[in-house]
Design a protein around this motif. Structure first.
Motif, PDB file in Angstrom:
ATOM      1  N   ASP A   1       1.980   4.133  -7.692  1.00  0.00           N
ATOM      2  CA  ASP A   1       1.612   2.748  -7.975  1.00  0.00           C
ATOM      3  C   ASP A   1       2.103   2.434  -9.383  1.00  0.00           C
ATOM      4  O   ASP A   1       1.497   2.861 -10.365  1.00  0.00           O
ATOM      5  CB  ASP A   1       0.099   2.575  -7.865  1.00  0.00           C
ATOM      6  CG  ASP A   1      -0.373   1.204  -8.357  1.00  0.00           C
ATOM      7  OD1 ASP A   1       0.456   0.275  -8.415  1.00  0.00           O
ATOM      8  OD2 ASP A   1      -1.577   1.073  -8.674  1.00  0.00           O
TER       9      ASP A   1
ATOM     10  N   SER B   1       4.999   1.438  -4.462  1.00  0.00           N
ATOM     11  CA  SER B   1       4.482   0.115  -4.083  1.00  0.00           C
ATOM     12  C   SER B   1       5.058  -0.960  -4.995  1.00  0.00           C
ATOM     13  O   SER B   1       5.402  -0.703  -6.150  1.00  0.00           O
ATOM     14  CB  SER B   1       2.953   0.101  -4.173  1.00  0.00           C
ATOM     15  OG  SER B   1       2.532   0.360  -5.500  1.00  0.00           O
TER      16      SER B   1
ATOM     17  N   ILE C   1       6.570  -0.012  -0.249  1.00  0.00           N
ATOM     18  CA  ILE C   1       5.471  -0.615   0.506  1.00  0.00           C
ATOM     19  C   ILE C   1       4.801  -1.689  -0.338  1.00  0.00           C
ATOM     20  O   ILE C   1       4.683  -1.548  -1.562  1.00  0.00           O
ATOM     21  CB  ILE C   1       4.460   0.475   0.939  1.00  0.00           C
ATOM     22  CG1 ILE C   1       3.367  -0.108   1.840  1.00  0.00           C
ATOM     23  CG2 ILE C   1       3.860   1.181  -0.251  1.00  0.00           C
ATOM     24  CD1 ILE C   1       2.447   0.946   2.437  1.00  0.00           C
ATOM     25  N   ASN C   2       4.394  -2.774   0.280  1.00  0.00           N
ATOM     26  CA  ASN C   2       3.714  -3.852  -0.436  1.00  0.00           C
ATOM     27  C   ASN C   2       2.334  -3.400  -0.902  1.00  0.00           C
ATOM     28  O   ASN C   2       1.611  -2.694  -0.181  1.00  0.00           O
ATOM     29  CB  ASN C   2       3.567  -5.085   0.455  1.00  0.00           C
ATOM     30  CG  ASN C   2       4.876  -5.788   0.697  1.00  0.00           C
ATOM     31  OD1 ASN C   2       5.866  -5.553  -0.009  1.00  0.00           O
ATOM     32  ND2 ASN C   2       4.918  -6.645   1.691  1.00  0.00           N
ATOM     33  N   GLU C   3       1.936  -3.825  -2.093  1.00  0.00           N
ATOM     34  CA  GLU C   3       0.653  -3.427  -2.654  1.00  0.00           C
ATOM     35  C   GLU C   3      -0.540  -3.838  -1.781  1.00  0.00           C
ATOM     36  O   GLU C   3      -1.453  -3.026  -1.582  1.00  0.00           O
ATOM     37  CB  GLU C   3       0.516  -3.994  -4.077  1.00  0.00           C
ATOM     38  CG  GLU C   3       1.449  -3.302  -5.070  1.00  0.00           C
ATOM     39  CD  GLU C   3       1.534  -4.014  -6.399  1.00  0.00           C
ATOM     40  OE1 GLU C   3       0.876  -5.067  -6.552  1.00  0.00           O
ATOM     41  OE2 GLU C   3       2.258  -3.532  -7.285  1.00  0.00           O
TER      42      GLU C   3
ATOM     43  N   ALA D   1      -0.734  -1.410   1.058  1.00  0.00           N
ATOM     44  CA  ALA D   1      -1.205  -0.108   0.584  1.00  0.00           C
ATOM     45  C   ALA D   1      -2.716  -0.120   0.391  1.00  0.00           C
ATOM     46  O   ALA D   1      -3.421   0.826   0.777  1.00  0.00           O
ATOM     47  CB  ALA D   1      -0.498   0.263  -0.718  1.00  0.00           C
TER      48      ALA D   1
ATOM     49  N   VAL E   1      -4.513   1.042  -4.439  1.00  0.00           N
ATOM     50  CA  VAL E   1      -3.081   0.974  -4.132  1.00  0.00           C
ATOM     51  C   VAL E   1      -2.472   2.364  -4.105  1.00  0.00           C
ATOM     52  O   VAL E   1      -1.742   2.720  -3.177  1.00  0.00           O
ATOM     53  CB  VAL E   1      -2.339   0.063  -5.132  1.00  0.00           C
ATOM     54  CG1 VAL E   1      -0.823   0.157  -4.928  1.00  0.00           C
ATOM     55  CG2 VAL E   1      -2.791  -1.388  -4.955  1.00  0.00           C
TER      56      VAL E   1
ATOM     57  N   VAL F   1      -0.608   4.240  -1.012  1.00  0.00           N
ATOM     58  CA  VAL F   1       0.783   4.695  -1.128  1.00  0.00           C
ATOM     59  C   VAL F   1       0.874   6.193  -0.852  1.00  0.00           C
ATOM     60  O   VAL F   1       1.823   6.665  -0.211  1.00  0.00           O
ATOM     61  CB  VAL F   1       1.356   4.364  -2.521  1.00  0.00           C
ATOM     62  CG1 VAL F   1       2.799   4.824  -2.627  1.00  0.00           C
ATOM     63  CG2 VAL F   1       1.281   2.871  -2.794  1.00  0.00           C
TER      64      VAL F   1
ATOM     65  N   GLN G   1       0.858   6.801   2.812  1.00  0.00           N
ATOM     66  CA  GLN G   1       2.179   6.526   3.367  1.00  0.00           C
ATOM     67  C   GLN G   1       3.171   7.631   3.001  1.00  0.00           C
ATOM     68  O   GLN G   1       4.038   8.003   3.803  1.00  0.00           O
ATOM     69  CB  GLN G   1       2.693   5.178   2.864  1.00  0.00           C
ATOM     70  CG  GLN G   1       3.977   4.715   3.519  1.00  0.00           C
ATOM     71  CD  GLN G   1       3.826   4.512   5.016  1.00  0.00           C
ATOM     72  OE1 GLN G   1       2.907   3.830   5.459  1.00  0.00           O
ATOM     73  NE2 GLN G   1       4.704   5.099   5.805  1.00  0.00           N
TER      74      GLN G   1
END
Length: 458
Positions: A37, A173, A201-203, A206, A423, A427, A430
């Motif tokens: 993050d 993110s 990845i979008n915050e 996440a 976040v 992440v 993911q």
């Protein structure tokens, strides 16, 4: 036929038993992919542990789960995170923060000039973007992605120290409103730090994953992300494991720093009314700002908190000399000294109640509802149709902010996850998926919405 089924069943049972025994008795594989993050104010790194399914947010050498997104340049070194923060007051022109606001962003010269008026460091216009002018024993310029790379390099080293292996792969993110260029420049910053980014990845997605919403039976998710410097609100639609961002709005000049500034201004007025002068030593101003941050954090769990610290002030006015005695009840009168420059040593203390802090910032707290209302309007959704309200960012710890959101929706926001770490936890999950860790959680798939634009309120 029956014999074949029996053999097949036995084989499946054997595989399941082998998997169970492996999970119980074999050492867990070391995570190979880290989750990052890269926040505007703070950044952090985490990993997903196979077998246990737990996320570990990695600590720095001093036990911090996050480090300030600050890089300071001196003649002999580059200071990152808390080391950079310590130099913010003594070396302001070479201490860079908020680089995420500039990374990959296109400006006109006029736009850049307006954006940079609030910073003490110098920002230059170069080929449509921004660079920072650094002056130590030499003068040079650095890009926002270089600043990002120094932060990412620090996070990478923290992960390597924790895992005890080299790390080269990561998931990172970004804000949902980042365009392709901003995402590419974020990836470029990671590449400069020796990291191969497997996924961006979008915050908000996440954060939703951190709360387990990729596995929950919800449809409309509102993510309110209020950090140190920015407010971002996103409305997500979720079907199965797929997320679609329906609307975004925010305020890129509203956050914890603004709440601190209101309290700092109040203390300045208090000091001046008591002593007739204000502190001028950079070290004391720095400590006063640190005290303000500590008070804000204390007030999230306590009804009041104190600021107590010695100050060196210019000689006071005669008319307030008699009024200060009660302010110094805990300070030895003999310790107050007057220097050759007419300065005086005083001991300042003030009790700050939660109610006072709320009154100082109430108009700012109410501003949080403006982008929330816009997101619901643009998403064509009534507020009672929101299934889950997710809070992200350290400033959402403030009780009054939670109350404002609760009163607006007549519903409790979800606070089951540490908002500072939501976040990075998402992440890291993911990252575990990308690294093939087991047990595999359900992956979140983001549906790109190329026509979506964020509405900003300042």
């Amino acid at each position: 036929m029956a014999g074949e089924m029996t053999i097949l069943g036995s084989a499946i049972l054997t595989l399941l038993l082998a998997g169970y025994l492996a999970q119980q008795y074999l050492p867990m594989p070391t995570p190979k992919v880290i989750g990052i993050d890269l926040g505007t104010t703070y950044c952090s790194v985490g990993v997903f542990h196979a077998g246990t399914g737990e996320v570990k947010v990695i600590l720095d050498d001093d036990g911090h789960q996050s480090i300030p997104s600050i890089v300071s340049f001196t003649e002999d070194d580059i200071h990152v995170g808390y080391e950079g923060l310590e130099l913010a007051d003594s070396n302001p022109q070479n201490t860079i923060y908020d680089a995420k606001r500039f990374i990959g962003k296109i400006f006109t010269p006029e736009e850049l000039k307006r954006e940079c008026e609030r910073y003490q460091f110098k920002v230059l216009y170069r080929e449509g973007g921004a660079v920072y002018a650094i002056k130590t024993n030499e003068t040079f310029a650095v890009t926002p992605e270089y600043i990002g790379s120094q932060l990412l390099l620090k996070l990478k080293k923290m992960a390597e120290n924790y895992l005890d292996i080299p790390v080269s792969k990561a998931v990172i993110s970004v804000p949902a409103e980042f365009d392709e260029r901003q995402r590419n420049y974020t990836v470029r910053a990671a590449n400069l730090a020796g990291l191969d980014i497997l996924r961006v990845i979008n915050e908000p997605t996440a954060a939703a994953m951190a709360y387990g919403l990729h596995k929950a039976d919800v449809f409309n998710v509102l993510v309110v992300d209020l950090g140190g410097g920015t407010l971002d609100v996103s409305l997500l639609n979720k079907q199965g494991g797929m997320f679609l961002t329906r609307a975004m709005a925010g305020n890129n000049k509203l956050g914890g720093q603004d709440f601190n500034q209101r309290l700092l201004q109040y203390l300045y007025e208090n000091i001046y009314a008591t002593y007739g002068s204000l502190p001028s030593l950079k070290e004391e101003i720095h400590r006063l700002r640190q005290s303000v941050e500590a008070v804000k954090l204390n007030l999230t769990v306590h009804p009041s908190s104190w600021v107590r610290m010695p100050l060196t002030l210019p000689k006071q006015r005669e008319e307030v000399q008699e009024e200060r005695t009660h302010r110094e009840s805990h300070f030895d009168q003999e310790n107050r000294q007057e220097g050759s420059s007419g300065s005086q040593k005083v001991y300042f203390e003030a009790e700050i109640s939660r109610k006072l802090f709320e009154n100082l910032n109430e108009d700012l707290f109410q501003k949080i509802l403006v982008p929330i209302e816009r997101v619901l309007e643009e998403g064509h959704l009534e507020k009672d149709k929101v299934d889950e309200i997710v809070l992200v960012g350290g400033s959402t710890r403030i009780p009054r902010i939670r109350q404002v959101i609760r009163d607006y929706f007549s519903k409790e926001p979800n606070t089951s996850v540490d908002p500072d770490l939501a976040v990075v936890i998402g992440v890291a999950i993911q990252a575990g998926i990308m690294g093939g860790s087991w047990p595999l959680p359900v992956s979140a798939i983001e549906i790109p919405n190329r026509h979506l634009r964020k509405t900003n309120f300042n």
